[in-house]
Write a protein that holds these residues in place. Structure first.
Motif, mmCIF file in Angstrom:
data_model
loop_
_atom_site.group_PDB
_atom_site.id
_atom_site.type_symbol
_atom_site.label_atom_id
_atom_site.label_comp_id
_atom_site.label_asym_id
_atom_site.label_seq_id
_atom_site.Cartn_x
_atom_site.Cartn_y
_atom_site.Cartn_z
ATOM 1 N N ASN A 117 6.713 0.651 12.708
ATOM 2 C CA ASN A 117 6.103 0.833 11.395
ATOM 3 C C ASN A 117 5.189 2.054 11.387
ATOM 4 N N LEU A 118 4.337 2.160 12.381
ATOM 5 C CA LEU A 118 3.383 3.275 12.384
ATOM 6 C C LEU A 118 4.083 4.613 12.642
ATOM 7 N N MET A 119 5.128 4.577 13.450
ATOM 8 C CA MET A 119 5.750 5.835 13.864
ATOM 9 C C MET A 119 6.813 6.336 12.898
ATOM 10 N N THR A 120 7.450 5.426 12.138
ATOM 11 C CA THR A 120 8.645 5.882 11.427
ATOM 12 C C THR A 120 8.659 5.623 9.925
ATOM 13 N N THR A 121 8.163 4.478 9.468
ATOM 14 C CA THR A 121 8.215 4.280 8.014
ATOM 15 C C THR A 121 6.984 4.929 7.383
ATOM 16 N N ALA A 122 7.113 5.150 6.087
ATOM 17 C CA ALA A 122 6.333 6.143 5.364
ATOM 18 C C ALA A 122 4.853 6.280 5.713
ATOM 19 N N PHE A 123 4.513 7.496 6.101
ATOM 20 C CA PHE A 123 3.125 7.910 6.316
ATOM 21 C C PHE A 123 2.503 8.265 4.959
ATOM 22 N N ALA A 124 1.232 8.669 5.001
ATOM 23 C CA ALA A 124 0.549 9.132 3.792
ATOM 24 C C ALA A 124 -0.294 10.365 4.107
ATOM 25 N N ARG A 125 -0.575 11.140 3.020
ATOM 26 C CA ARG A 125 -1.432 12.350 3.072
ATOM 27 C C ARG A 125 -0.768 13.496 3.866
ATOM 28 N N ASP A 126 -1.538 14.118 4.766
ATOM 29 C CA ASP A 126 -1.104 15.323 5.492
ATOM 30 C C ASP A 126 -1.014 16.523 4.555
ATOM 31 N N TYR A 127 -2.107 16.767 3.842
ATOM 32 C CA TYR A 127 -2.222 17.879 2.898
ATOM 33 C C TYR A 127 -3.288 18.861 3.380
ATOM 34 N N TRP A 128 -2.897 20.117 3.478
ATOM 35 C CA TRP A 128 -3.857 21.204 3.758
ATOM 36 C C TRP A 128 -4.180 21.859 2.424
ATOM 37 N N MET A 129 -5.416 21.694 1.964
ATOM 38 C CA MET A 129 -5.763 22.115 0.604
ATOM 39 C C MET A 129 -6.775 23.258 0.652
ATOM 40 N N CYS A 136 9.180 11.693 0.129
ATOM 41 C CA CYS A 136 8.011 11.307 -0.657
ATOM 42 C C CYS A 136 8.442 10.380 -1.778
ATOM 43 N N ALA A 137 7.565 9.471 -2.107
ATOM 44 C CA ALA A 137 7.830 8.598 -3.246
ATOM 45 C C ALA A 137 6.988 9.102 -4.408
ATOM 46 N N ASP A 138 7.585 9.930 -5.232
ATOM 47 C CA ASP A 138 6.895 10.486 -6.394
ATOM 48 C C ASP A 138 7.859 10.459 -7.575
ATOM 49 N N PRO A 139 7.329 10.443 -8.794
ATOM 50 C CA PRO A 139 8.230 10.629 -9.935
ATOM 51 C C PRO A 139 8.962 11.971 -9.795
ATOM 52 N N THR A 140 10.215 12.008 -10.252
ATOM 53 C CA THR A 140 11.096 13.138 -9.992
ATOM 54 C C THR A 140 10.475 14.494 -10.326
ATOM 55 N N LYS A 141 9.806 14.563 -11.467
ATOM 56 C CA LYS A 141 9.284 15.872 -11.888
ATOM 57 C C LYS A 141 7.981 16.237 -11.188
ATOM 58 N N PHE A 142 7.523 15.386 -10.301
ATOM 59 C CA PHE A 142 6.217 15.600 -9.678
ATOM 60 C C PHE A 142 6.321 15.552 -8.155
ATOM 61 N N PHE A 176 0.818 -1.222 0.000
ATOM 62 C CA PHE A 176 0.000 0.000 0.000
ATOM 63 C C PHE A 176 0.847 1.266 0.000
ATOM 64 N N GLY A 177 2.047 1.188 -0.554
ATOM 65 C CA GLY A 177 2.919 2.359 -0.620
ATOM 66 C C GLY A 177 3.965 2.395 0.476
ATOM 67 N N ASN A 178 3.696 1.708 1.574
ATOM 68 C CA ASN A 178 4.618 1.754 2.712
ATOM 69 C C ASN A 178 5.976 1.145 2.378
ATOM 70 N N LYS A 179 6.021 0.246 1.373
ATOM 71 C CA LYS A 179 7.242 -0.494 1.100
ATOM 72 C C LYS A 179 7.921 -0.060 -0.203
ATOM 73 N N VAL A 180 7.637 1.182 -0.614
ATOM 74 C CA VAL A 180 8.278 1.710 -1.819
ATOM 75 C C VAL A 180 9.642 2.295 -1.484
ATOM 76 N N GLY A 181 9.732 2.993 -0.395
ATOM 77 C CA GLY A 181 10.919 3.781 -0.086
ATOM 78 C C GLY A 181 12.094 2.945 0.401
ATOM 79 N N ALA A 182 13.235 3.633 0.578
ATOM 80 C CA ALA A 182 14.423 3.002 1.152
ATOM 81 C C ALA A 182 14.531 3.465 2.599
ATOM 82 N N TYR A 183 14.738 2.526 3.496
ATOM 83 C CA TYR A 183 14.738 2.848 4.914
ATOM 84 C C TYR A 183 16.097 2.585 5.546
ATOM 85 N N ALA A 184 16.297 3.284 6.680
ATOM 86 C CA ALA A 184 17.559 3.159 7.405
ATOM 87 C C ALA A 184 17.862 1.702 7.746
#
Lengths: 284, 804
Positions: free
Chosen positions: B299-311, B340-346, B266-274
């Protein structure tokens, strides 16, 4: 989530348990189902160098329904409470409450004794026992003694049990009249945001007696004598219920946490108690 | 006499596309025979775990590891000072920032990795952690991104405050980037001149993907042959191999990365972690395999969270409700590092899909990324990059506009949908929507739930509430979403410079079975089932005779992995294209065997037949054998193909969701009476798997909308670090879902498929949330932030004066 090292004991009888408690004092804890203690140990929030597993101790199990009262051994699981037809007949509120504790897997392990002895204000059985005016049996170096449930809880995790005592059974007079255990929780497995245990005896059209206890709305369970008294002699109409709720709100002292702010908890406590009284009265 | 085998029988026998084939993975998963990272046990394997910071912002003045080294079983304790000579005390993030592997002088979020204890087992490691003494000097904590941009407290003292970041100029030492799309001035002019403007701040709270299996890895450095094997919970194993090579200096051919069974990503395992870096270093240092596995709190406290957008949004329309412009400014809380795990230009992902399903002629979006004292991440939690944020934003703004116009929100959507004949549609914020038929889907959905009757019932319940007959209200939560998935065209999508193509390699065995390997990795999506179905239809061999393998970089072709619903749009396309290469060669072999010209045979289900002479044919099974035993002039032996697929465009799945919810005004509790989900994911490969995906995504959407959050107190302490407080729904909380579909194939995808795994989360969250809002619309509610747990719903009612 790895506990610190501990020594593990599995005594066969109560004197053996007490001997270990006397030997190790504060450093020893007894464990029944383990569903409160082991998570605390894994989080290293409970330091238990000597863990005494009660499961081989004789005479701690069983549900005895007599003519006037009920006695439940401390090691009786929530699942056993739910499955007992005799108990469902004698004290149906117990089954109604037990079904709202955690989930089936936890209820196969979690015990009545652990639930009442741990002193966790989130546990459901302590409030229910206060509603029943139950008595807890403690076994210590000097043998048995009993303590009323309404006098057992001092603060969160602080009870009248001495360090070298074991809670062996709960006993209560067969409850009479209508009953309801009403609990609001965020999800399955959660502790109550607010819960109310109500037993009401009806005589003609009016309330002869009422016993009311609240859960997770203070650092101990709250037996609200005044709330019950507010119903006695009334027809349990809207005014009486409002008076009972007002009296209950006077007795509870909830704190702000992830379940919500104090104002919300007070509001929900009132709603829950109103529903519990209405349901108990309809069954009385 | 032989029974007649009909053409339909032959089609059914393949279990190809469109079949609800049972998942081949489930035999092992349902028997507890999966092989996850923590199941890997190697001789002499050590265990590593972290000393983590209890503070959200502090200087680390001293780390004393001497007592820890006395703990039996503890072999070593790594700190930043140990990693510095290797240049590994910091690591690059996927977002162009860098992140501390171990605390280098300070910590920026609670739970940050401070030291790595290496021990003989995890018990000794846990005892070792307790014995490490770290001296902290507390610093002021910032948990609010708006405050961060005004604060004198500099969070990232390692950065030159005046220098540009990876995405251009920075306005403040705690500012990361500004990213813009669309026409600012033109949009502001439209809004200034508009007949009606609705304005609202929409907060999409911080949450977490919380896969059942947490992150972890096993690193094994073989010092004899210089080869590093790294098993891990990687959603992108090939990219991880490249990253490990780049930061460790080990040549890429000497690194083998293996993603075994993965228990949800669900996105949590995309990034590279310490943990990955430290495990690799620890294995190199000790010469032994080293395992690191997060616990739930880690896992809940340190590896990748999601959202947190003020729109912050403004939406302009005519009095009749035709939308004329959309403006959005987003303040994005990225935590202590931009990971963030996003394509470079985005850097804000595909947030510029926020015009949604609507024909909005003029729009502008700006996103400011901000550092705070929270965990880094910002991954796409069961969605394409920032698409749930975009969908939630527009679907809330539509509701707010409906209130402003005093219009029915379903009708407002209908009059603004992009029409079927407008596709391909060029959006004001830069995307070309490939296909869609929104009106058909919407009408089908409204009819299915009996929308008009529901509105009547809702009105009656409002009357009953007002007259004191009832304390319940009814909410009808509407959502029409448009996803953008399948990243992506290499020309504009890359991660760390790696183009976001994907791949499939097929080998047909002589007896007519096959193995196909892909650059993706299933985490529960059922790739081994569905990709075999694509191939079965493409090459005419039964799906049951095709093995699908993923996740081992030594054997699988290079690919960018599985996230953002990209596997079917990209790797699925590669699979079809590789299958077509097989078929093209098979056609030549068949023509040779049948002694006709190549053009005189045609493919039919599982065989090539001579045109006009259907009794003359060669089955694919016969052709496969011939490929290995016949010397065919001009044709190489064997039957293999590989395809690397660079999609020409994204795909744009869409859907119409309706949630009917009753709300108890007094307790804040809700009860979902009905949830209808219509998905259009283009061509449907396996309807049963699609339904499962929709159920799963909706349940995660329910969680997010109704209670799930990563909450911090003012000191930066995580308040929701266990599953007691972090809401993970069970069957008990999950409502019944009714699923439905329309089919609008993607015109540019080889089989017309668009991807579906994430649609239900993208569309589900607004549907649940809009239901809550809608229940209180009659009493004047415009906007109430998620999650809509009991006390917050109670607060809505309370503030509206509904408690008397």
């Amino acid at each position: 989530m790895i506990p610190a090292a501990f020594d593990y004991y599995r005594p066969k009888d109560l004197p053996g348990v007490v001997a270990l408690l006397q030997e190790h004092g504060d450093d020893a804890r007894v464990m029944a189902g383990g569903h409160s203690l082991i998570p605390m140990m894994k989080l290293r929030m409970a330091d238990v160098p000597h863990l005494i597993d009660m499961q081989d101790v004789d005479g701690m199990n069983g549900i005895y329904v007599g003519d006037t009262g009920v006695r439940i051994g401390a090691m009786t699981t929530q699942a056993e409470l739910i499955d007992s037809a005799e108990l469902a007949d004698a004290a149906p509120i117990l089954r109604e409450a037990a079904l709202q504790i955690a989930d089936p897997q936890v209820r196969y392990m979690g015990t009545v004794g652990g639930n009442v002895a741990n002193g966790d204000p989130g546990n459901d059985m302590p409030g229910l026992m206060q509603c029943f005016d139950a008595t807890f049996t403690l076994f210590g170096p000097d043998g048995e003694r009993t303590v009323p449930a309404r006098e057992f809880y001092e603060a969160a995790y602080m009870t009248a049990r001495e360090d070298d005592e074991v809670l062996t059974a709960v006993s209560f007079p067969t409850p009479a009249g209508g009953y309801a255990y009403e609990k609001q929780k965020r999800k399955i497995g959660d502790y109550a945001t607010a819960a109310a245990a109500v037993q009401i005896v009806k005589d003609g059209g009016s309330c002869a007696s009422a016993s009311i206890a609240m859960t997770n709305l203070s650092d101990t369970p709250v037996f609200s004598e005044a709330a019950g008294a507010a119903l006695v002699g009334t027809s349990v109409d809207g005014d009486a219920i409002r008076a009972a709720v007002a009296a209950m709100l006077n007795d509870i002292d909830p704190v702000d946490d992830n379940r919500g702010p104090v104002a919300f908890k007070n509001h929900v406590a009132g709603v829950i108690l109103t529903r519990a009284i209405e349901r108990a009265w309809s069954r009385a | 006499m032989k029974d007649e085998v009909t053409r339909d029988d032959r089609i059914a026998g393949l279990k190809g596309m469109g079949t609800s084939r049972k998942r081949v993975e489930d035999a092992r998963f349902t028997q507890g025979k999966g092989n996850y990272v923590d199941d890997i046990k190697l001789d002499g394997m050590l265990f590593g775990d972290f000393v983590r910071s209890p503070y959200a912002h502090a200087r680390v003045t001293n780390i004393d590891t001497s007592a820890a080294m006395e703990v039996p079983g503890v072999l070593a304790v790594l700190t930043a000072a140990d990693l510095e000579p290797l240049g590994l005390h910091w690591m690059p993030t996927l977002a162009g920032d860098k992140q501390m592997v171990l605390a280098d002088g300070k910590v920026l979020f609670q739970g940050q990795e401070v030291a790595f204890v290496i021990a003989e087992d995890r018990y000794a490691a846990a005892d070792g952690i307790e014995a490490v003494v770290v001296d902290y000097e507390e610093l002021p904590v910032i948990t609010d991104p708006f405050e961060s941009l005004k604060s004198d407290v500099v969070l990232r003292e390692d950065l030159d405050p005046t220098a540009d970041g990876a995405h251009g100029p920075r306005k403040h030492p705690n500012h990361i980037f500004t990213w813009e799309a669309g026409e600012k001035e033109a949009t502001e002019q439209v809004i200034d001149a508009a007949e009606v403007v609705a304005e609202e701040m929409i907060y999409y709270h911080r949450t977490h993907p919380c896969p059942l299996e947490t992150c972890g890895c096993v690193a094994s450095m073989d010092k004899v042959n210089g080869k590093l094997t790294l098993w891990g919970t990687f959603q992108a194993p090939h990219a991880i191999r490249t990253v490990v090579s780049l930061i460790s200096g080990i040549e890429e051919h000497n690194i083998r990365v293996i993603s075994p069974d993965i228990g949800g990503g669900f996105g949590n395992k995309v990034g590279a972690y310490a943990g990955y870096v430290c495990s690799v270093v620890a294995s190199i240092v000790t010469g032994k395999p080293v395992k690191w596995i997060e616990d739930r709190m880690d896992n809940l406290m340190t590896t990748a969270f999601a959202r947190d957008y003020w729109m912050k949004g403004k939406i302009a329309a005519t009095k009749e409700g035709k939308i004329t412009g959309l403006w959005c400014h987003t303040t994005a809380d990225h935590g202590g590092f931009d990971a963030c795990a996003d394509p470079t230009k985005f850097p804000a992902g595909f947030m510029n899909i926020c015009t949604g399903s609507y024909d909005i002629p003029t729009a502008y979006l700006a996103v400011d990324g901000v550092y705070t004292n929270k965990a880094p991440g910002g991954v796409a939690y069961r969605c394409s990059f920032r698409v749930t944020e975009a969908a939630y934003f527009i679907e809330r703004m539509i509701e707010v506009l409906a209130i402003e116009l005093n219009m029915d929100a379903a009708e407002l959507r209908r009059i603004n949908f992009i029409k079927a004949d407008q596709f391909p549609y060029q959006s004001a914020l830069g995307w070309e929507y490939d296909s869609g038929d929104y009106h058909t889907a919407w009408d089908k959905a409204l009819n299915a739930v009996g929308y008009d009757n529901l509105r009547r019932e809702q009105a009656q319940m409002v009357e009953d509430f007002k007259s004191g007959k009832s304390r319940k209200l009814l909410g009808i939560g509407l959502c029409h979403f448009t996803e953008i998935v399948g990243a992506g065209p290499v020309k504009n999508c890359d991660i760390l410079g790696l183009g976001m193509f994907d791949s499939c390699e097929i080998r047909i065995h002589p007896t007519g079975s096959a193995i196909a390997r892909l650059g993706t990795i299933s985490q529960g999506q059922g790739h081994a089932t569905t990709f075999a179905q694509i191939l079965a239809s493409e090459i005419g061999l039964p799906a049951d005779s095709i093995t699908i393998e993923e996740g081992d970089t030594d054997t699988a072709p290079y690919g960018l992995g599985t996230y953002g619903s990209r596997s079917t749009p990209v790797a699925g396309a590669a699979t079809a294209m590789a299958g077509r290469k097989i078929r093209a060669k098979a056609q030549m072999i068949a023509a040779y065997l049948l002694e006709v010209h190549d053009d005189d045979v045609e493919f039919d289900v599982d065989r090539f037949v001579v045109k006009g002479a259907p009794e003359r044919f060669k089955t694919m099974k016969e052709i496969a054998f011939a490929a290995y035993n016949q010397a065919i002039p001009g044709i190489e032996p064997g039957l293999e193909a590989v395809s690397y697929y660079d999609p020409p465009n994204m795909t744009y799945p869409f859907g119409a969701y309706i949630c009917v919810m009753e709300i108890d005004v007094d307790t804040g509790e809700h009860s979902i009476r009905q949830f209808y989900a219509l998905d259009d994911c283009g061509t449907r490969i396996n309807p049963m798997i699609i339904e499962g995906q929709v159920h799963g995504g909706l349940t995660e959407a329910l969680a997010i909308a109704m209670g799930q959050e990563i909450a911090y107190d003012d000191m930066g302490n995580v308040k929701t670090g266990t599953l007691m407080d972090f809401f993970l729904p069970t069957a008990w909380e999950t409502p019944h879902y009714t699923t439905d579909h329309t089919t609008t194939p993607s015109p540019h995808h080889p089989i017309g498929a668009k991807g579906v795994g994430e649609s239900p989360n993208v569309g589900g969250v607004p549907a649940f949330s809009n239901a809550v809002h809608d229940a209180f619309r009659a009493f004047g509610l415009r906007q109430a932030h998620m999650p809509h747990d009991h006390w917050r719903v109670w607060k809505i009612a309370n503030q509206l004066g509904l408690h008397g």
